[in-house]
Write a protein that holds these residues in place. Structure first.
Motif, PDB file in Angstrom:
ATOM      1  N   ILE A  24       0.853  -1.185   0.000  1.00 49.52           N
ATOM      2  CA  ILE A  24       0.000   0.000   0.000  1.00 49.52           C
ATOM      3  C   ILE A  24       0.891   1.237   0.000  1.00 49.52           C
ATOM      4  O   ILE A  24       1.851   1.343   0.767  1.00 49.52           O
ATOM      5  CB  ILE A  24      -0.917   0.032   1.234  1.00 49.52           C
ATOM      6  CG1 ILE A  24      -1.673  -1.304   1.360  1.00 49.52           C
ATOM      7  CG2 ILE A  24      -1.881   1.201   1.156  1.00 49.52           C
ATOM      8  CD1 ILE A  24      -2.550  -1.635   0.181  1.00 49.52           C
ATOM      9  N   THR A  40      -2.594   3.565  -3.546  1.00 52.44           N
ATOM     10  CA  THR A  40      -2.551   2.422  -4.468  1.00 52.44           C
ATOM     11  C   THR A  40      -2.318   1.133  -3.698  1.00 52.44           C
ATOM     12  O   THR A  40      -1.629   1.106  -2.674  1.00 52.44           O
ATOM     13  CB  THR A  40      -1.427   2.587  -5.500  1.00 52.44           C
ATOM     14  OG1 THR A  40      -0.164   2.695  -4.829  1.00 52.44           O
ATOM     15  CG2 THR A  40      -1.667   3.817  -6.360  1.00 52.44           C
ATOM     16  N   CYS A  41      -2.924   0.075  -4.235  1.00 51.00           N
ATOM     17  CA  CYS A  41      -2.724  -1.280  -3.714  1.00 51.00           C
ATOM     18  C   CYS A  41      -2.087  -2.090  -4.844  1.00 51.00           C
ATOM     19  O   CYS A  41      -2.741  -2.370  -5.866  1.00 51.00           O
ATOM     20  CB  CYS A  41      -4.065  -1.880  -3.293  1.00 51.00           C
ATOM     21  SG  CYS A  41      -3.979  -3.578  -2.657  1.00 51.00           S
ATOM     22  N   LEU A  54     -10.569  -6.347  -6.340  1.00 54.83           N
ATOM     23  CA  LEU A  54     -10.267  -5.842  -5.002  1.00 54.83           C
ATOM     24  C   LEU A  54     -11.253  -4.742  -4.591  1.00 54.83           C
ATOM     25  O   LEU A  54     -11.980  -4.201  -5.412  1.00 54.83           O
ATOM     26  CB  LEU A  54      -8.845  -5.291  -4.960  1.00 54.83           C
ATOM     27  CG  LEU A  54      -7.729  -6.192  -5.515  1.00 54.83           C
ATOM     28  CD1 LEU A  54      -6.377  -5.512  -5.359  1.00 54.83           C
ATOM     29  CD2 LEU A  54      -7.750  -7.549  -4.825  1.00 54.83           C
ATOM     30  N   TRP A  56     -11.748  -1.396  -1.273  1.00 51.63           N
ATOM     31  CA  TRP A  56     -11.132  -0.623  -0.190  1.00 51.63           C
ATOM     32  C   TRP A  56     -12.141  -0.366   0.932  1.00 51.63           C
ATOM     33  O   TRP A  56     -13.339  -0.224   0.683  1.00 51.63           O
ATOM     34  CB  TRP A  56     -10.647   0.745  -0.689  1.00 51.63           C
ATOM     35  CG  TRP A  56      -9.507   0.730  -1.649  1.00 51.63           C
ATOM     36  CD1 TRP A  56      -9.579   0.652  -3.012  1.00 51.63           C
ATOM     37  CD2 TRP A  56      -8.117   0.828  -1.317  1.00 51.63           C
ATOM     38  NE1 TRP A  56      -8.332   0.704  -3.572  1.00 51.63           N
ATOM     39  CE2 TRP A  56      -7.400   0.821  -2.543  1.00 51.63           C
ATOM     40  CE3 TRP A  56      -7.400   0.948  -0.138  1.00 51.63           C
ATOM     41  CZ2 TRP A  56      -6.012   0.896  -2.599  1.00 51.63           C
ATOM     42  CZ3 TRP A  56      -6.019   1.027  -0.201  1.00 51.63           C
ATOM     43  CH2 TRP A  56      -5.333   1.006  -1.420  1.00 51.63           C
ATOM     44  N   TYR A  68     -12.547   4.186  -7.335  1.00 49.84           N
ATOM     45  CA  TYR A  68     -11.448   3.285  -7.697  1.00 49.84           C
ATOM     46  C   TYR A  68     -10.974   3.570  -9.121  1.00 49.84           C
ATOM     47  O   TYR A  68     -11.735   4.011  -9.986  1.00 49.84           O
ATOM     48  CB  TYR A  68     -11.877   1.816  -7.647  1.00 49.84           C
ATOM     49  CG  TYR A  68     -12.408   1.341  -6.299  1.00 49.84           C
ATOM     50  CD1 TYR A  68     -12.260   2.101  -5.142  1.00 49.84           C
ATOM     51  CD2 TYR A  68     -13.055   0.106  -6.198  1.00 49.84           C
ATOM     52  CE1 TYR A  68     -12.750   1.641  -3.937  1.00 49.84           C
ATOM     53  CE2 TYR A  68     -13.547  -0.358  -5.000  1.00 49.84           C
ATOM     54  CZ  TYR A  68     -13.399   0.421  -3.865  1.00 49.84           C
ATOM     55  OH  TYR A  68     -13.893  -0.035  -2.684  1.00 49.84           O
ATOM     56  N   SER A  77      -6.169   1.747  -7.450  1.00 51.44           N
ATOM     57  CA  SER A  77      -6.033   2.966  -6.654  1.00 51.44           C
ATOM     58  C   SER A  77      -7.396   3.420  -6.144  1.00 51.44           C
ATOM     59  O   SER A  77      -8.442   3.020  -6.664  1.00 51.44           O
ATOM     60  CB  SER A  77      -5.396   4.087  -7.481  1.00 51.44           C
ATOM     61  OG  SER A  77      -6.303   4.541  -8.489  1.00 51.44           O
ATOM     62  N   CYS A  96      -6.875  -2.385   1.983  1.00 45.17           N
ATOM     63  CA  CYS A  96      -7.137  -3.029   0.694  1.00 45.17           C
ATOM     64  C   CYS A  96      -7.499  -4.498   0.941  1.00 45.17           C
ATOM     65  O   CYS A  96      -6.773  -5.208   1.661  1.00 45.17           O
ATOM     66  CB  CYS A  96      -5.903  -2.915  -0.198  1.00 45.17           C
ATOM     67  SG  CYS A  96      -6.066  -3.716  -1.808  1.00 45.17           S
ATOM     68  N   HIS A  97      -8.632  -4.940   0.327  1.00 39.99           N
ATOM     69  CA  HIS A  97      -9.124  -6.299   0.550  1.00 39.99           C
ATOM     70  C   HIS A  97      -9.157  -7.086  -0.753  1.00 39.99           C
ATOM     71  O   HIS A  97      -9.380  -6.529  -1.833  1.00 39.99           O
ATOM     72  CB  HIS A  97     -10.547  -6.270   1.120  1.00 39.99           C
ATOM     73  CG  HIS A  97     -10.669  -5.576   2.430  1.00 39.99           C
ATOM     74  ND1 HIS A  97     -10.654  -6.234   3.636  1.00 39.99           N
ATOM     75  CD2 HIS A  97     -10.823  -4.259   2.715  1.00 39.99           C
ATOM     76  CE1 HIS A  97     -10.797  -5.356   4.619  1.00 39.99           C
ATOM     77  NE2 HIS A  97     -10.908  -4.139   4.079  1.00 39.99           N
TER      78      HIS A  97
END
Length: 396
Positions: A24, A40-41, A54, A56, A68, A77, A96-97
């Motif tokens: 992250i 960002t992830c 993903l 957030w 996103y 992001s 972030c998931h």
């Protein structure tokens, strides 16, 4: 304990990191309220995940997908605009998931404001032995991120700068206590510095002499008793603070009282001088009163500053004697209309004296006592006259 100011029950930011799955960026940024942030992830390609799957969350709440941007198959992001202050001073959780909800990584957001200049710095010393200072944060007082307040002090003309070490928490959190090693007869300079990750501010310097800001413990051994059979007076006695017995000063005392079934305190009109007793007058007959006393040590070692009032003593209860004539419903004989008129006039004057004998005024109480004695004598005289007249009628 240092001077960090936070919430009493503060949840820590998770600041979770799983570098093998995702990174992250930015990590734990510090931002002003109203700022924007793009985070960002970035996924590790060997895990076979796709950024479009993903999502957030911020402090456990899922963020809208409209914020996103899928930058690539392994980078998602999120953009946040006009950020509000952090919900908790230890930071907000931006996480972030994966598609199934498991945590891939996270960052702590610190959103707040730099501190403003602390204000309302006041200090007091209990019995010249210590010093306690209190202040208020400047502006609205809420920076939303952890802010450290440091109380500093030094002798005005010499000596090195020192920091207070004993900070209070909870409701008294903007307070610091210096327990010992204080100099008398020389002024101190005292100020407060506020610092957080967005800036710093310093209060105005307060200059004071310990002897000018002395307070003391509440008077002890407060006793309240009746004044003979007088049904509207009570005598209050107390002991002066023992901690100041070896210090040259003039004490002022103040008395307040209330009815048993009331929460409203009445302060005696006059400040009692350097004495340890007072008579309250103009009270209700047959009534329970609660009484408290407090002390103001003025003129310590010749100081010309007004002292600081102590706390009130614990309430002490006592009752005035009952007015038996009123309770029994009996009344004095009325030999004639002229006596009835005289009695009304005396009653009016009696009420005037009661009003002016209020509080702890020695002169008015003496006048009041003299009037009571005169009234009692006049009662006896009228009774004797009435009996003589009755006896004369019988003889005739």
């Amino acid at each position: 304990m240092d001077g960090w100011i936070g919430t009493e029950h503060e949840h820590r930011c998770l600041c979770v990191h799983h570098p093998d799955e995702a990174a992250i960026s930015p990590q734990d940024p510090i931002l002003r309220i109203g700022s924007s942030l793009t985070a960002t992830c970035t996924l590790s390609p060997e895990f076979g995940l796709h950024a479009s799957m993903l999502f957030w969350t911020l402090n456990g709440m899922r963020l809208s997908s409209s914020a996103y941007t899928v930058m690539s198959s392994d980078v998602l992001s999120v953009t946040l605009h006009n950020l509000n202050g952090s919900k908790q001073q230890s930071g907000d959780n931006l996480v972030c998931h994966g598609a199934d909800g498991h945590v891939l990584g996270g960052s702590c957001l610190y959103v707040g404001m730099p501190p403003e200049k602390p204000v309302n710095l006041t200090c007091w010393s209990r019995n010249t032995k210590d010093l306690r200072c209190r202040w208020s944060p400047g502006g609205v007082g809420e920076t939303h991120i952890r802010t450290k307040y440091t109380l500093k002090y030094k002798l005005r003309w010499y000596g090195r700068e020192k920091e207070c070490e004993n900070y209070s928490t909870g409701k008294q959190r903007y307070t610091c206590y210096i327990p010992r090693n204080l100099a008398l007869f020389t002024p101190y300079e005292i100020w407060v510095e506020a610092n957080n990750q967005l800036g710093s501010a310093t209060s105005d310097i307060t200059t004071l002499d310990i002897l000018d800001v002395v307070t003391t413990d509440a008077p002890a051994n407060v006793q309240v008793s009746r004044v003979g059979d007088l049904d509207d007076q009570l005598t209050v006695r107390w002991t002066s603070p023992s901690e100041l017995k070896d210090i040259l000063f003039q004490a002022k005392y103040q008395i307040r009282y209330r009815l048993e079934d009331s929460t409203e305190w009445k302060v005696a009109m006059d400040d009692v001088g350097n004495q340890t007793s007072c008579r309250l007058a103009g009270l209700r007959p047959g009534t329970v009163y609660f009484v408290q006393v407090r002390c103001n040590p003025v003129g310590i070692y010749g100081s010309r500053k007004a002292g600081i009032w102590s706390d009130w003593s614990h309430p002490t209860a006592a009752s005035t004697p009952s007015n038996e004539r009123l309770q029994s419903g009996s009344c004095d004989p009325k030999p004639g209309e002229q006596n009835s008129t005289l009695r009304r006039e005396l009653k009016q004057f009696f009420g005037w004296v009661r009003k002016h004998a209020y509080g702890c005024s020695g002169m008015s109480i003496k006048l009041y006592d003299q009037w009571r004695v005169w009234l009692q004598k006049s009662h006896r005289t009228r009774n004797q006259v009435g009996k003589s007249a009755s006896l004369t009628e019988q003889l005739l």
